[in-house]
Scaffold this motif. Structure first.
Motif, PDB file in Angstrom:
ATOM      1  N   ILE A  10       0.844  -1.194   0.000  1.00  0.00           N
ATOM      2  CA  ILE A  10       0.000   0.000   0.000  1.00  0.00           C
ATOM      3  C   ILE A  10       0.880   1.244   0.000  1.00  0.00           C
ATOM      4  O   ILE A  10       1.849   1.334   0.771  1.00  0.00           O
ATOM      5  N   ALA A  11       0.549   2.212  -0.852  1.00  0.00           N
ATOM      6  CA  ALA A  11       1.243   3.498  -0.871  1.00  0.00           C
ATOM      7  C   ALA A  11       0.379   4.535  -0.164  1.00  0.00           C
ATOM      8  O   ALA A  11      -0.798   4.697  -0.491  1.00  0.00           O
ATOM      9  N   VAL A  12       0.961   5.223   0.817  1.00  0.00           N
ATOM     10  CA  VAL A  12       0.289   6.350   1.453  1.00  0.00           C
ATOM     11  C   VAL A  12       0.813   7.623   0.798  1.00  0.00           C
ATOM     12  O   VAL A  12       2.000   7.950   0.926  1.00  0.00           O
ATOM     13  N   LEU A  13      -0.058   8.293   0.070  1.00  0.00           N
ATOM     14  CA  LEU A  13       0.288   9.569  -0.555  1.00  0.00           C
ATOM     15  C   LEU A  13      -0.251  10.670   0.339  1.00  0.00           C
ATOM     16  O   LEU A  13      -1.458  10.794   0.527  1.00  0.00           O
ATOM     17  N   GLY A  18       2.146  23.615   2.542  1.00  0.00           N
ATOM     18  CA  GLY A  18       1.691  24.742   3.342  1.00  0.00           C
ATOM     19  C   GLY A  18       0.975  24.285   4.599  1.00  0.00           C
ATOM     20  O   GLY A  18       1.015  23.119   4.985  1.00  0.00           O
ATOM     21  N   LYS A  19       0.293  25.239   5.248  1.00  0.00           N
ATOM     22  CA  LYS A  19      -0.338  24.944   6.524  1.00  0.00           C
ATOM     23  C   LYS A  19      -1.555  24.035   6.391  1.00  0.00           C
ATOM     24  O   LYS A  19      -1.829  23.225   7.279  1.00  0.00           O
ATOM     25  N   VAL A  20      -2.311  24.170   5.290  1.00  0.00           N
ATOM     26  CA  VAL A  20      -3.584  23.442   5.191  1.00  0.00           C
ATOM     27  C   VAL A  20      -3.735  22.705   3.857  1.00  0.00           C
ATOM     28  O   VAL A  20      -4.830  22.362   3.443  1.00  0.00           O
ATOM     29  N   ASN A  21      -2.617  22.455   3.167  1.00  0.00           N
ATOM     30  CA  ASN A  21      -2.654  21.694   1.908  1.00  0.00           C
ATOM     31  C   ASN A  21      -3.632  22.293   0.905  1.00  0.00           C
ATOM     32  O   ASN A  21      -4.416  21.589   0.267  1.00  0.00           O
ATOM     33  N   GLY A  47      -3.622  13.767   4.385  1.00  0.00           N
ATOM     34  CA  GLY A  47      -3.062  15.098   4.476  1.00  0.00           C
ATOM     35  C   GLY A  47      -2.099  15.204   5.636  1.00  0.00           C
ATOM     36  O   GLY A  47      -2.321  14.611   6.694  1.00  0.00           O
ATOM     37  N   ALA A  48      -1.022  15.965   5.458  1.00  0.00           N
ATOM     38  CA  ALA A  48      -0.116  16.248   6.560  1.00  0.00           C
ATOM     39  C   ALA A  48      -0.654  17.426   7.356  1.00  0.00           C
ATOM     40  O   ALA A  48      -1.408  18.258   6.842  1.00  0.00           O
ATOM     41  N   GLY A  49      -0.283  17.497   8.627  1.00  0.00           N
ATOM     42  CA  GLY A  49      -0.698  18.628   9.441  1.00  0.00           C
ATOM     43  C   GLY A  49      -2.142  18.541   9.879  1.00  0.00           C
ATOM     44  O   GLY A  49      -2.704  17.460  10.015  1.00  0.00           O
ATOM     45  N   ARG A  50      -2.775  19.707  10.063  1.00  0.00           N
ATOM     46  CA  ARG A  50      -4.097  19.754  10.680  1.00  0.00           C
ATOM     47  C   ARG A  50      -5.247  19.667   9.697  1.00  0.00           C
ATOM     48  O   ARG A  50      -6.407  19.709  10.104  1.00  0.00           O
ATOM     49  N   ALA A  51      -4.975  19.565   8.404  1.00  0.00           N
ATOM     50  CA  ALA A  51      -6.044  19.503   7.410  1.00  0.00           C
ATOM     51  C   ALA A  51      -5.761  18.414   6.393  1.00  0.00           C
ATOM     52  O   ALA A  51      -4.605  18.113   6.082  1.00  0.00           O
ATOM     53  N   PHE A  52      -6.847  17.830   5.876  1.00  0.00           N
ATOM     54  CA  PHE A  52      -6.720  16.990   4.689  1.00  0.00           C
ATOM     55  C   PHE A  52      -6.412  17.921   3.520  1.00  0.00           C
ATOM     56  O   PHE A  52      -5.370  17.825   2.889  1.00  0.00           O
ATOM     57  N   ALA A  93      -7.983   9.090   3.853  1.00  0.00           N
ATOM     58  CA  ALA A  93      -7.871   9.173   5.309  1.00  0.00           C
ATOM     59  C   ALA A  93      -7.987  10.642   5.685  1.00  0.00           C
ATOM     60  O   ALA A  93      -7.024  11.407   5.552  1.00  0.00           O
ATOM     61  N   VAL A  94      -9.170  11.045   6.111  1.00  0.00           N
ATOM     62  CA  VAL A  94      -9.471  12.457   6.344  1.00  0.00           C
ATOM     63  C   VAL A  94      -9.284  12.749   7.828  1.00  0.00           C
ATOM     64  O   VAL A  94     -10.164  12.492   8.639  1.00  0.00           O
ATOM     65  N   GLY A  95      -8.116  13.299   8.158  1.00  0.00           N
ATOM     66  CA  GLY A  95      -7.782  13.548   9.549  1.00  0.00           C
ATOM     67  C   GLY A  95      -7.974  14.976   9.977  1.00  0.00           C
ATOM     68  O   GLY A  95      -7.638  15.348  11.101  1.00  0.00           O
ATOM     69  N   GLY A  96      -8.493  15.814   9.113  1.00  0.00           N
ATOM     70  CA  GLY A  96      -8.744  17.218   9.413  1.00  0.00           C
ATOM     71  C   GLY A  96      -9.641  17.780   8.334  1.00  0.00           C
ATOM     72  O   GLY A  96     -10.167  17.031   7.504  1.00  0.00           O
TER      73      GLY A  96
END
Length: 243
Positions: A10-13, A18-21, A47-52, A93-96
């Motif tokens: 599995i590839a996680v992209l 920036g702050k919110v992609n 998404g990295a950080g606090r937003a998808f 994977a929606v983490g924000g």
């Protein structure tokens, strides 16, 4: 801009911009390339950080003006369709927050797991319409509820999104990536050719509508985004947010 992690087959992209992609021309092109070039059996899009993804980078729209809009909106649709058309399974994977274009990007996946933030279509609140590809992807995901999402600009919490089928599972933040990987692994066990053909068949009504309408609808969308009045209104909206 996009980081790639390998978890077995599995590839996680992961959007990391920036702050919110926020979606700009470069990130859209990167999404298209990354999804199209992966050789993994399945993809988890995160998404990295606090937003998808908080949606379109409106500051780039204002700064770039009409010429930037003319290049950006087709690239945005291409990125959405790269995910929607990917023959491999894609799990979001929606983490924000997944707002506007971020919501569409998540909806383009085959399965959506959410742990926090808000999700919704807010473009009309800024006074601009979506390209046809975005609306048909949302219609595919939530059916008749697409009109309400688009017209009201409502932002749903995870439970509200689950209730209308905009996401498929709600989990804790700690469970988000493990659950998305487990779902992607389960999809990857399905014979690849059978999965790809079934996905093509299931998506065919949406893709038929997209191809039938793009040449007439999308130029009108671009024209509305390009008007000096609309660019000024977006600038005023951004100014109000910063106060």
């Amino acid at each position: 801009m996009i980081t790639t992690e390998t978890h077995g087959d599995i590839a996680v992209l992961r959007l990391d911009h920036g702050k919110v992609n926020a979606l700009d021309l470069e990130l859209c092109d990167a999404i298209t390339r990354a999804v199209g070039s992966t050789e993994a059996d399945a993809i988890v899009l995160a998404g990295a950080g606090r937003a998808f993804s908080a949606g379109v980078d409106l500051r780039r729209i204002v700064a770039g003006g009409a010429d930037y809009v003319a290049a950006f909106l087709p690239a945005l649709s291409k990125a959405f369709l790269a995910v929607f058309d990917c023959p491999r399974p894609v799990v979001a994977a929606v983490g924000g927050s997944a707002i506007a274009g971020g919501c569409v990007l998540a909806a383009a996946a085959d399965h959506r797991v959410m742990s926090g933030g808000g999700i919704g279509l807010t473009e009309l609140l800024v006074g601009v319409p979506f390209p046809v590809a975005a609306l048909e992807i949302i219609r595919h995901a939530v059916g008749h509820r697409a009109a309400s999402l688009a017209n009201t600009g409502v932002v749903l919490d995870p439970a509200g999104a689950l209730a209308i089928g905009l996401v498929d599972e709600v989990v804790t933040a700690d469970e988000l990536l493990p659950r998305a990987l487990a779902r992607a692994t389960a999809f990857a066990r399905i014979p690849a050719a059978a999965f790809a053909l079934t996905k093509e068949q299931v998506h065919r009504p949406a893709r038929t509508s997209v191809e039938a309408l793009r040449t007439t609808d999308d130029p009108r969308v671009i024209a509305l985004w390009q008007t000096p009045e609309r660019l000024a209104a977006i600038a005023a909206y951004l100014d109000a947010l910063s106060r």
